[in-house]
Structure formats: structure tokens, C-alpha cells
Design a protein around this motif. Structure first.
Motif, short mmCIF file in Angstrom:
data_model
loop_
_atom_site.label_atom_id
_atom_site.label_comp_id
_atom_site.label_asym_id
_atom_site.label_seq_id
_atom_site.Cartn_x
_atom_site.Cartn_y
_atom_site.Cartn_z
N ALA A 197 0.84 -1.20 0.00
CA ALA A 197 0.00 0.00 0.00
C ALA A 197 0.88 1.25 0.00
N ASP A 198 1.96 1.20 0.78
CA ASP A 198 2.89 2.33 0.82
C ASP A 198 3.60 2.50 -0.53
N LEU A 199 3.99 1.38 -1.14
CA LEU A 199 4.65 1.45 -2.44
C LEU A 199 3.71 2.02 -3.51
N ALA A 200 2.44 1.60 -3.47
CA ALA A 200 1.47 2.11 -4.45
C ALA A 200 1.24 3.61 -4.26
N ALA A 201 1.21 4.05 -3.00
CA ALA A 201 1.02 5.48 -2.74
C ALA A 201 2.22 6.29 -3.22
N ARG A 202 3.41 5.72 -3.13
CA ARG A 202 4.62 6.42 -3.55
C ARG A 202 4.84 6.34 -5.07
N GLN A 203 4.15 5.41 -5.72
CA GLN A 203 4.29 5.25 -7.17
C GLN A 203 2.90 5.22 -7.82
N PRO A 204 2.18 6.33 -7.81
CA PRO A 204 0.80 6.31 -8.30
C PRO A 204 0.66 5.91 -9.77
N ASP A 205 1.71 6.07 -10.55
CA ASP A 205 1.64 5.72 -11.97
C ASP A 205 2.15 4.31 -12.27
N SER A 206 2.55 3.57 -11.24
CA SER A 206 3.06 2.21 -11.44
C SER A 206 1.92 1.21 -11.42
N ILE A 207 1.64 0.60 -12.56
CA ILE A 207 0.58 -0.40 -12.63
C ILE A 207 0.91 -1.58 -11.72
N GLN A 208 2.18 -2.03 -11.75
CA GLN A 208 2.55 -3.19 -10.95
C GLN A 208 2.37 -2.94 -9.46
N ALA A 209 2.67 -1.73 -9.01
CA ALA A 209 2.50 -1.43 -7.58
C ALA A 209 1.05 -1.58 -7.16
N HIS A 210 0.14 -1.12 -8.00
CA HIS A 210 -1.28 -1.23 -7.66
C HIS A 210 -1.76 -2.68 -7.75
N VAL A 211 -1.26 -3.43 -8.73
CA VAL A 211 -1.61 -4.84 -8.82
C VAL A 211 -1.11 -5.61 -7.60
N ASP A 212 0.10 -5.30 -7.17
CA ASP A 212 0.64 -5.94 -5.96
C ASP A 212 -0.23 -5.63 -4.74
N HIS A 213 -0.69 -4.40 -4.66
CA HIS A 213 -1.57 -4.02 -3.55
C HIS A 213 -2.85 -4.84 -3.59
N ALA A 214 -3.42 -4.99 -4.79
CA ALA A 214 -4.65 -5.79 -4.92
C ALA A 214 -4.41 -7.25 -4.53
N ASN A 215 -3.29 -7.82 -4.98
CA ASN A 215 -2.98 -9.21 -4.63
C ASN A 215 -2.84 -9.39 -3.13
N ALA A 216 -2.20 -8.43 -2.47
CA ALA A 216 -2.04 -8.52 -1.02
C ALA A 216 -3.39 -8.48 -0.32
N LEU A 217 -4.30 -7.64 -0.81
CA LEU A 217 -5.63 -7.58 -0.21
C LEU A 217 -6.40 -8.88 -0.42
N ALA A 218 -6.13 -9.57 -1.53
CA ALA A 218 -6.78 -10.86 -1.76
C ALA A 218 -6.40 -11.86 -0.67
N TRP A 219 -5.13 -11.88 -0.31
CA TRP A 219 -4.70 -12.80 0.76
C TRP A 219 -5.24 -12.36 2.12
N VAL A 220 -5.32 -11.07 2.33
CA VAL A 220 -5.92 -10.58 3.58
C VAL A 220 -7.37 -11.05 3.68
N ALA A 221 -8.10 -10.95 2.58
CA ALA A 221 -9.50 -11.41 2.57
C ALA A 221 -9.58 -12.90 2.87
N THR A 222 -8.65 -13.66 2.33
CA THR A 222 -8.65 -15.11 2.55
C THR A 222 -8.48 -15.45 4.02
N VAL A 223 -7.51 -14.84 4.67
CA VAL A 223 -7.28 -15.17 6.08
C VAL A 223 -8.36 -14.56 6.96
N PHE A 224 -8.93 -13.43 6.55
CA PHE A 224 -10.01 -12.80 7.32
C PHE A 224 -11.23 -13.71 7.41
N GLU A 225 -11.46 -14.55 6.38
CA GLU A 225 -12.57 -15.49 6.44
C GLU A 225 -12.52 -16.33 7.72
#
Length: 681
Positions: free
Chosen positions: A406-434
Motif C-alpha cells: 500500500a505504501d509502495l502504491a502510494a509512492r508510485q501512483p503511476d506504477s501499474i505493478q505497484a497497484h496490482v501488488d496491492h490488490a494481490n495482497a488484499l486478496a490474501w488478507v481477505a482469505t485469512v479474514f474469512e
């Protein structure tokens, strides 16, 4: 746009919804219609190239002048009124007035709703209610009982931003939704044709360079330099261009050409840079073979890359390039061990990967790529902890990774990969939150993940892997919504059906793009199976059977049949459960019983099904409940009780680690055992 109108549309919105209005305005004006549709005559006139201009008062009103007169003039000169619908819009007298003015000055104009918040079923109550449709908008619907305004639901639990824009565009132009989606996908496919042709020409050029590399020493040195420059391009820039659009066939040819080039040269003459490129070619081939389901061949290439980068690291231990290359090798060997269910081996490799990532950030703490590696390492370890039932460790690792990206995506707003990485991390958070925080927390994390993908795709990011990830995230959200099974609230079930049916278009397009891509085929199969499950819950047996048959056709592909990985085996078992439930819905009880017996036998044959399969406990619990219901149906209450008791006994030690749908089946069985009512379902 007629000769009397100036604007394609007028966007009406509450001040509280200005951010939504701005996003919708920009996305619509940036939306380019597929060339094959431009000029097509519809009820709204010829289809234009662009949906411009669109009026939004804060952008288009003059600094001076009569506000009311300016708004009335703009409304009169607009083909369509788009109303941003939310509880704030319900309470806004200006939004209601603009709707009334539009009907007054443009009685033939079309009104479309863009739902961004609130409940469409909540009516027009602006006094603390949660309705989203302004009273003036509902006025025209009163002649049709129960009718709702036409438009799109931009909420993540509805159409989502990406599909919402497409729906608005289709409505503005009088086009069918499937027509505009299919033409849009055709346009995107054409974009990658030039890149593909370029890659093939480069492969031919490289072959020519290789053949003459030994003709003379001086000439060979020059050509060798040219060839290695080309190799570097093929393993970096070209790979970056081809991988997102799914051209595994071309990437495979690139990797083979690189290895053939180095195989023709004595190993002792290879420089460290050349050895590094050779190891990256092994990585590339391993990734391709993994995506195509050939895990044994993939592992062979990953091991060869690991040995090569380990040797280089011993020679130049402080060189960050060598540390990075070996970290990638450690990851891929660990990944293969994880795919094969060897969790201890995978954990050891992922710990090495994490240590190497920390060495890199110790060298340069501001290097974004290396900081990302630390986040990836946390995610990988979180996966191992999750499958090892170490939930507190998994939760900590996933949240740490999410915070980093999330910090990397905020520091690199134009980086597609940074935002994709943030989304992937949230997917795992959702999995364990179940398993740790509950359904609402998991749904919230999935919605945040989907919002990130929608933002990227709305910005015309032409990356087919992002499309696949967005489809998978939306399916995961739908699964959470229907996790209560027969007790799923009607609103959640309808939302899930809308999600699954809408994303079917894109799942099909992925598979048509590259039928050999195992990841994309898996996405299409799972999409159809979950759609079948949702339709069964909705009582649509015919629709469920249609979705199941589509999934079966996808599974008949040779690449699927030869894939022995756990994720494919698990999906086959889930298909068996869906098929059995369809048989039950069709009152074909004996075929259902046979299919469920096969499913239970297959699970028992897998000694570690609780950890090998992501949804193993759910499959076991659901199959046991379905069999018990069949036994009770023919009067075998005792046999039904035995089945449910056995299932509860097996799953009780891991009850706190069950995903939501598995927990639903587990608790239903407990309730039936306690009540003695084995026929309930």
C-alpha cells in the motif's frame, strides 16, 4: 448527437458525489468506441468515435452568468441525462430539480441512473433512509409497478466501475451490452498483433545472428555483442510486452532461442552477465511450463536456474544483481515445492527468498523493486502459514505485506505493478479474514481489491492478466456473498448472480485469446462452476445445468486433461459436487448418489486433502451433507445421522480454520444432529 444538441450527456450529481461524477465524466469522455461499431445507426443516431462532449456543471459552466439559465440551456442541449444516484442525491433538491428540468426542456431525452451508493430497493426516502433514487427520477417509473430507472450499478457488489462505464456507453448509444463488449475485446486483441509480429521478426533476426557468430573472431565479437543486446531486449522489454497479453507461445520461442544460443558456446567463455541471462531464460521457460500445467518440466528449469544463480552469488556475494537473481531462483523453487504440497521445503526456500530480499533493502532502502520483494516474501510465507493452519502467523504476514505494498502504491501512483501488488495482497488478507475476522471483513477486503483493478482497467490498461485477476476477485466476492448457502439473503444472491454473469463475457474472451494458457482456462472453468452454484441457489436448475456444461466443455481440453496439479484436481472434484447438486435439483437421485460417492472416495484417497486442497474441507462437508439428505429422503435417518456425525468428527479439530462456506456446512450438520431432523436442508 442531433443537430439541435451540443452535449452527449449531462451529469447530475450531489456535491457529496463529486468524486464519482468526476471519475464517470473522465472515463466516458476517454472511452473509445470499437472501430467496427463507429457509424452504425441506432435509435440514438450514428455511433461516434468518442462520447464527447459531456456536461458536468463545475467544469463547463461559465464563471459568470445566470446559473439556472445555464443549467437549463445545457439540459436542453443534452441527448442524455446521467444521474449519479446515492442517498446524498435523494436528499439533494438540485439533483431533483435538474431531473424535472430535463424532462421539461427535453421530453424525448433519455435518463440513465449511475448507482454509486445506497440501496436501489430503498425507494426515494431522503430522511435518513438508504435509498439511492431521487424522487424526481422515480416519477417516470410510477406507471410501471416495481420498475427501476435504467442504468448501471457502479458499486463493487454490483456491476463495478469498469462494467458500469460500458453499460452507460451502451445505453447512451442504443447498443446491446454484449455487442459493445465483444467489439471492444476484438479491438484490444488487434492492439497486440503488431507486438506479436515484431517478436517473431526479432526471433528470426536472432537466429541469423547466431549462425554467423563464429565466422571470424572480430566479426564474431561484434555480432556477439549485437546478439546479447537482442537477448537482453527479449528477456526484458519484449517479455514485458508479451506476457500481459498472454502470448505464451512467442515467449516460449524466445526462451528456447536464448538457451540454444548459449548452448552453442563453451561454458567457460560465458561472462557473469551471460550466465545471468541464461538463468533468466530458464526462469522464463519454467514460468511458461508452469502456466501450461507441466510442473515437472517447470521444476527442471527452475532447479537449473537456482544452481546457476547460486554459483554466481558465491563468486560475487555483494553484487545486488546477483543477489536479486538468486532470490528469484529461490522463489521459483519454493513455488514449485508449494505447488507439489511440500510445505516444509517451500517454507525453507521462501525463508531464503525473504533473507535475500532483506539483504537487498539493506544495500538500498529506497529501491522500490527491492522493497516490493520484501512484500512478496511476506505474502509467500503467509501462504505457507495458512496452509499449515498457523493462522495468527498467516494473518500477521499478510497484513505486513499489504502495508508494504500500500505504501509502495502510494509512492508510485503511476506504477501499474505497484497497484496490482496491492490488490494481490488484499486478496490474501481477505482469505485469512474469512477464518479470523469474519464474513464482513473478508467482503470489505475483496471490495478494496476489486476497486484497485477497476481503476487500472478504467484507465485503459491493456493487460490481460489484470483482467484475469479482476475476474477471479469478483468470483471470490460472489463466493463470500453466497457462502451461507440456502440461507443466503436474497439481495446477496442477486448481487452474486450479477457479478458472475457479467464476468462470464471476459472469462470467455481470455480463453479465446490463448487456449493453451492453463491459468486462463482454470479461470473460465471456475467461473462457470460458481455461476452454476449460484443459479442452483436461485432455483434456476436449467441455467445451472447450462453453466455446468460450459465448464465441462472447457475441461475437455488436452492441456486440462494432462494437468495433475492440486488446483486442477480440486476443481474437478468441485465440478463433481456441482453436478451432483444439479442431479438432485432434477430429482435424479441415484445419479446424484453415485457422483457423491465418487467424490467422497476421491477425497479419502487424498491423505492430506485438508491441506492439499484449498476447498477440501468444504467439498468433504458439502458432499457428506448432500449424501445424508439423500439417505433421509428415502427414510434412512440413521444412515444420514451417521454420515453427518462422521463429518463433524473429522472436521471438529480444524473447525476454527474453516472457510465460510465450509463452516456453513459444518454448522448445518451440527444443528441437524442436535435437532434429530435429518431431512432438513
Amino acid at each position: 448527437m442531433s443537430g439541435q444538441t451540443k452535449y452527449r450527456a449531462f451529469i447530475s450529481y450531489s456535491h457529496d458525489d463529486s468524486r464519482w461524477a468526476q471519475r464517470i465524466h473522465r472515463a466516458l469522455e476517454a472511452y473509445r468506441l470499437p472501430g467496427n461499431l463507429v457509424g452504425t445507426v441506432t435509435a440514438q443516431g450514428p455511433v461516434p468515435k468518442r462520447l464527447i462532449p459531456i456536461f458536468r456543471d463545475r467544469d463547463d459552466l461559465p464563471a459568470a452568468g445566470d446559473l439556472t439559465a445555464s443549467v437549463r440551456a445545457a439540459l436542453a442541449q443534452s441527448d442524455v441525462l446521467i444521474v449519479v444516484c446515492s442517498p446524498a442525491a435523494v436528499a439533494s433538491r438540485w439533483v431533483n430539480q435538474e431531473i424535472d428540468e430535463f424532462r421539461s426542456v427535453n421530453p424525448q431525452g433519455q435518463i440513465l441512473a449511475a448507482i454509486v451508493a445506497g440501496d436501489p430497493a430503498g425507494g426515494g426516502d431522503g430522511e435518513g433512509g438508504n435509498g439511492c433514487f431521487p424522487a424526481a427520477l422515480l416519477e417516470s417509473e410510477r406507471s410501471e409497478a416495481g420498475a427501476e430507472p435504467v442504468g448501471a450499478d457502479f458499486r463493487s457488489r454490483g456491476d463495478g466501475f469498469r462494467m458500469g462505464i460500458v453499460k452507460l456507453a451502451a445505453g447512451m448509444l442504443g447498443l446491446r451490452l454484449d455487442q459493445i463488449i465483444q467489439r471492444d475485446l476484438q479491438r484490444r486483441q488487434q492492439r497486440v498483433t503488431v507486438v506479436t509480429i515484431l517478436s517473431l521478426l526479432l526471433a528470426v533476426l536472432m537466429s541469423g545472428l547466431t549462425l554467423v557468430a563464429f565466422s571470424a573472431r572480430s566479426e564474431a565479437e561484434r555480432r556477439k555483442a549485437d546478439a546479447e543486446d537482442l537477448i537482453e531486449f527479449m528477456l526484458s522489454d519484449l517479455q514485458d510486452k508479451l506476457e500481459p497479453v498472454g502470448r505464451l507461445d512467442v515467449l516460449d520461442a524466445v526462451g528456447e532461442k536464448v538457451l540454444a544460443y548459449y548452448a552453442a558456446q563453451p561454458t567457460r567463455q560465458l561472462s557473469a552477465d551471460a550466465l545471468g541471462r541464461q538463468s533468466r531464460a530458464f526462469h522464463l521457460l519454467g514460468e511458461i511450463e508452469s502456466a501450461e500445467g507441466d510442473l515437472e518440466a517447470a521444476y527442471g528449469h527452475f532447479r537449473r536456474a537456482y544452481d546457476a544463480t547460486d554459483q554466481l552469488l558465491q563468486i560475487a556475494g555483494d553484487d545486488p544483481d546477483r543477489i536479486f537473481e538468486h532470490s528469484q531462483s529461490a522463489f521459483w523453487v519454493g513455488y514449485y515445492a508449494w505447488r507439489r504440497g511440500r510445505l516444509d521445503d517451500a517454507e525453507a526456500q521462501f525463508l531464503e527468498y525473504r533473507d535475500l530480499a532483506e539483504r537487498l533493502t539493506g544495500i538500498d532502502a529506497d529501491n522500490m523493486d527491492w522493497l516490493a520483494e520484501r512484500a512478496y516474501a511476506n505474502t509467500n510465507l503467509g501462504v505457507i502459514y495458512l496452509q499449515s493452519a498457523r493462522l495468527p502467523e498467516a494473518r500477521e504476514a499478510f497484513l505486513a505485506a499489504a502495508e508494504l505494498v500500500a505504501d509502495l502504491a502510494a509512492r508510485q501512483p503511476d506504477s501499474i505493478q505497484a497497484h496490482v501488488d496491492h490488490a494481490n495482497a488484499l486478496a490474501w488478507v481477505a482469505t485469512v479474514f474469512e477464518m479470523t475476522d469474519g464474513r464482513d471483513a473478508a467482503i470489505s477486503a475483496r471490495q478494496q481489491e476489486i476497486a484497485i483493478y477497476e481503476d487500472q482497467l478504467a484507465a485503459e490498461v491493456d493487460d490481460w492478466n489484470i483482467r484475469r485477476d479482476a475476474i477471479n476477485a469478483e468470483r471470490a466476492l460472489a463466493r463470500l456473498l453466497i457462502a451461507p448457502g440456502p440461507d443466503t439473503p436474497a439481495a446477496d444472491l442477486q448481487t452474486a448472480l450479477g457479478i458472475l454473469e457479467a464476468t462470464s463475457f471476459e472469462a470467455d474472451a481470455l480463453l479465446q485469446r490463448d487456449p493453451a494458457n492453463g491459468n486462463w482456462r482454470l479461470t473460465s472453468v471456475r467461473q462457470r462452476l460458481w455461476l452454476a452454484q449460484a443459479r442452483l441457489l436461485a432455483g434456476d436448475t436449467a441455467g445451472a445445468r447450462e453453466a455446468y456444461l460450459d465448464a465441462s466443455a472447457y475441461m475437455a481440453h488436452p492441456s486440462w486433461m494432462s494437468d495433475t496439479s492440486a488446483r486442477i484436481a480440486e476443481t474437478r472434484l468441485y465440478a463433481g459436487l456441482v453436478e451432483a447438486r444439479i442431479f438432485v435439483a432434477m430429482a435424479q437421485f441415484e445419479p446424484a448418489r453415485l457422483r457423491l460417492d465418487q467424490l467422497m472416495t476421491s477425497l479419502v484417497a487424498e491423505s492430506n486433502w485438508q491441506t492439499e486442497f484449498q476447498y477440501g474441507p468444504y467439498l468433504f462437508a458439502a458432499a457428506a451433507n448432500e449424501l445424508a439428505s439423500l439417505e433421509a429422503r428415502r427414510g434412512g435417518d440413521e444412515a444420514a445421522a451417521t454420515l453427518r456425525t462422521h463429518m463433524v468428527t473429522i472436521l471438529t479439530p480444524i473447525a476454527g480454520q474453516l472457510r465460510l462456506d465450509a463452516a456453513t456446512e459444518f454448522h448445518r450438520a451440527q444443528s441437524m444432529i442436535a435437532s434429530g431432523d435429518m431431512a432438513a436442508h
